[in-house]
Design a protein around this motif. Structure first.
Motif, PDB file in Angstrom:
ATOM      1  N   PRO A 253       0.822  -1.204   0.000  1.00  0.00           N
ATOM      2  CA  PRO A 253       0.000   0.000   0.000  1.00  0.00           C
ATOM      3  C   PRO A 253       0.856   1.253   0.000  1.00  0.00           C
ATOM      4  CG  PRO A 253      -0.732  -1.556   1.667  1.00  0.00           C
ATOM      5  CD  PRO A 253       0.567  -2.068   1.144  1.00  0.00           C
ATOM      6  N   PRO A 256      -0.574   6.547   3.929  1.00  0.00           N
ATOM      7  CA  PRO A 256      -1.413   6.160   5.062  1.00  0.00           C
ATOM      8  C   PRO A 256      -2.757   5.618   4.614  1.00  0.00           C
ATOM      9  CG  PRO A 256      -0.461   8.354   5.386  1.00  0.00           C
ATOM     10  CD  PRO A 256      -0.195   7.957   3.969  1.00  0.00           C
ATOM     11  N   ALA A 257      -3.149   4.494   5.203  1.00  0.00           N
ATOM     12  CA  ALA A 257      -4.447   3.884   4.861  1.00  0.00           C
ATOM     13  C   ALA A 257      -5.485   4.378   5.840  1.00  0.00           C
ATOM     14  CB  ALA A 257      -4.343   2.364   4.905  1.00  0.00           C
ATOM     15  N   THR A 258      -5.960   5.609   5.624  1.00  0.00           N
ATOM     16  CA  THR A 258      -6.860   6.221   6.591  1.00  0.00           C
ATOM     17  C   THR A 258      -8.307   6.186   6.162  1.00  0.00           C
ATOM     18  OG1 THR A 258      -6.441   8.384   5.584  1.00  0.00           O
ATOM     19  CG2 THR A 258      -5.084   7.763   7.468  1.00  0.00           C
ATOM     20  N   VAL A 393      -6.421   2.519  12.424  1.00  0.00           N
ATOM     21  CA  VAL A 393      -6.025   2.396  11.017  1.00  0.00           C
ATOM     22  C   VAL A 393      -4.804   3.269  10.736  1.00  0.00           C
ATOM     23  CG1 VAL A 393      -6.731   2.875   8.647  1.00  0.00           C
ATOM     24  CG2 VAL A 393      -8.292   1.686  10.184  1.00  0.00           C
ATOM     25  N   ALA A 394      -4.755   4.449  11.331  1.00  0.00           N
ATOM     26  CA  ALA A 394      -3.596   5.318  11.139  1.00  0.00           C
ATOM     27  C   ALA A 394      -2.323   4.675  11.684  1.00  0.00           C
ATOM     28  CB  ALA A 394      -3.842   6.666  11.818  1.00  0.00           C
ATOM     29  N   SER A 397      -1.116   1.820   9.478  1.00  0.00           N
ATOM     30  CA  SER A 397      -0.623   2.224   8.160  1.00  0.00           C
ATOM     31  C   SER A 397       0.888   2.413   8.122  1.00  0.00           C
ATOM     32  CB  SER A 397      -1.316   3.519   7.722  1.00  0.00           C
ATOM     33  OG  SER A 397      -0.890   4.619   8.514  1.00  0.00           O
ATOM     34  N   ASP A 400       2.935  -2.492   6.054  1.00  0.00           N
ATOM     35  CA  ASP A 400       2.141  -3.033   4.946  1.00  0.00           C
ATOM     36  C   ASP A 400       1.094  -4.007   5.476  1.00  0.00           C
ATOM     37  OD1 ASP A 400       3.689  -1.615   3.101  1.00  0.00           O
ATOM     38  OD2 ASP A 400       5.181  -3.215   3.015  1.00  0.00           O
ATOM     39  N   PRO A 485      -4.514  -3.320   4.863  1.00  0.00           N
ATOM     40  CA  PRO A 485      -5.325  -2.121   4.670  1.00  0.00           C
ATOM     41  C   PRO A 485      -6.552  -2.429   3.828  1.00  0.00           C
ATOM     42  CG  PRO A 485      -3.437  -2.086   3.216  1.00  0.00           C
ATOM     43  CD  PRO A 485      -3.259  -3.286   4.104  1.00  0.00           C
TER      44      PRO A 485
END
Length: 501
Positions: A253, A256-258, A393-394, A397, A400, A485
């Motif tokens: 990813p 950041p996967a926010t 989630v933050a 992130s 991976d 993510p």
């Protein structure tokens, strides 16, 4: 040719599509195995043999009506033509009683298929029946007051987990090639880990079938229980609507996967089954034993859970991935907020007053508490969980993927959670002296890494990397959980296949 139940789901799919096996042959074989093993395994509540054979005959008639050029090449045949499955007994199947695992509700045949059954029937499956579940799917063990408990095929004195425990037991014992489950707090990953299976919880929004209108926290999602990544991918292809993207697959990813909700639908470039066979990129994987349940219910993972974690780390590093410690900070208010959201549905369930006494002690306790809370309390819990999702989630992130054990303990004895364990036997529900809060505490420390992933809406997979006896099939299975993510289902399947599962 191997015995039918020894075939992978993919191989069975191919044999059915080529005409090497008929749908009736497959259905009869698995029904025979169910008849022989279910009395001691308790995986099925209801077996619908007559309807299954009629549906298998209809599938064979459809196959026979096709021209030779259409057979086995993905033409008019549906993708899961003739594949035997079963549905956990929370899912409506037309003409079949849905018990919800409860003696407190009236047991009437469903008038129509629920969304999950309708989706898989449209894909060509043949349903063999309904599998054992805990009452309303509330617990991490599949025991109730209406049928024998679901037992672990590797040790019949042990539980197969919950809430998809009957389905997991059936797949692990070769009574089904694979099965759909549903996961609102670990209900796919917990029984997968207990029974030595691959269990994939897709991310929020990917699989509409299996979601519940009464699930205000959007915790529940349907996904596959299977013996391999490829078999899980085959079912996921049938569960995901056309036009839905399988997510990032060509690399780790980026950024950041926010995002906290499913993004817009995009054309799907290829199937999950094809993607699962591809090599994943080199990944940075964070290892964590942190859990938001630790503040409310302090626990220490058993040595077997840590053995599984070490085995998983070894396999991942041998495959070329980088691992490191991930320090995840969790808000101590999580336990109360999750419990409020998790039990809200049972508070609003339609149960006649004179049948309330038929509820299991844990269900009855949480129903009473849920009904005493006002809407404002639930709204407060839901708002907290959305903030918990953003914060967690933050933190995830930074990596991976995030790695945890699947379970903190080995599969528990049947009756252990309720205080009814007694050697290899089983005490009837009426004889149990159960404290609901102790039951719940035991569940939370048994599977402390599951429910936060539902709250975050992230995909996660349980992989059976370790056996307490030292070799596959010996002792008890123990697994690892990999969390990715949003949109990383294909990546999780790729890593699982890369590790040899």
């Amino acid at each position: 040719m191997a015995e039918i139940h020894e075939l992978s789901a993919v191989a069975l799919r191919d044999a059915l599509r080529s005409g090497e096996l008929s749908a009736r042959q497959a259905a009869e074989h698995f029904l025979d195995r169910i008849a022989g093993q279910n009395p001691h395994l308790g995986a099925f509540i209801t077996v619908t043999a007559d309807q299954a054979l009629a549906d298998a005959d209809a599938a064979d008639s459809r196959f026979a009506s096709l021209s030779g050029s259409g057979r086995g090449r993905g033409g008019p045949l549906p993708p899961l033509h003739g594949m035997p499955v079963a549905f956990k007994d929370l899912t409506d199947v037309a003409g079949v009683i849905t018990t919800h695992g409860s003696a407190a509700v009236e047991h009437r045949p469903a008038t129509a298929d629920g969304p999950l059954a309708a989706t898989l029937k449209a894909a060509g499956v043949v349903s063999l029946g309904k599998t054992q579940v805990p009452e309303f799917g509330l617990t991490a063990y599949s025991e109730n007051r209406i049928a024998p408990p679901s037992r672990n095929p590797w040790a019949l004195s042990r539980s197969s987990g919950g809430s998809s425990g009957g389905s997991a037991a059936a797949v692990a014992a070769g009574l089904l090639p694979f099965a759909p489950g549903s996961d609102g707090g670990g209900s796919i990953r917990i029984p997968a880990a207990a029974c030595g299976l691959v269990g994939l919880k897709p991310g929020r929004g990917l699989v509409p079938a299996g979601e519940s209108a009464g699930d205000q926290a959007r915790l529940v999602v349907a996904g596959p229980l299977a013996r391999s990544a490829a078999d899980a991918a085959l079912m996921l292809d049938a569960l995901v609507p056309p036009g839905t993207a399988p997510g990032p697959v060509s690399g780790p990813p980026a950024g950041p996967a926010t995002e906290t909700a499913a993004g817009p639908a995009m054309p799907r470039p290829e199937s999950y089954l094809r993607l699962a066979a591809q090599e994943p990129p080199r990944l940075r994987i964070g290892i964590s034993l942190d859990s938001p349940w630790q503040a409310a219910f302090p626990f220490t993972p058993e040595p077997e859970a840590l053995d599984a974690l070490r085995a998983g780390v070894g396999l991942l590093e041998a495959a070329g991935h980088e691992t490191g410690e991930a320090r995840i900070r969790y808000d101590n208010r999580y336990a109360a907020a999750f419990t409020t959201a998790w039990t809200a549905g049972v508070g609003s369930a339609r149960i006649l007053p004179h049948r309330e006494a038929l509820l299991a002690p844990l269900t009855r306790t949480f129903r009473q508490r849920a009904r005493q809370r006002g809407p404002a309390k639930l709204a407060e819990a839901l708002a907290f969980l959305r903030q918990f999702e953003r914060d967690t989630v933050a933190q995830f992130s930074a990596w991976d993927l995030v790695l945890t054990p699947s379970l903190a303990q080995t599969p528990r004895p049947v009756g252990w959670f309720t205080g009814a364990a007694h050697g290899d036997g089983y005490w009837p529900a009426a004889e149990r002296a159960t404290d609901a809060d102790e039951d719940y505490r035991k569940q939370c420390v048994f599977a402390p890494w599951s429910s936060p992933i539902n709250v975050c809406g992230l995909p996660a997979i349980s992989i059976p990397v370790h056996w307490t006896g030292g070799a596959p099939g010996t002792g008890l299975p123990m697994g690892i959980q990999l969390v990715g993510p949003l949109g990383s289902e294909a990546l999780l399947l790729q890593v699982t296949a890369q590790l040899g599962f």
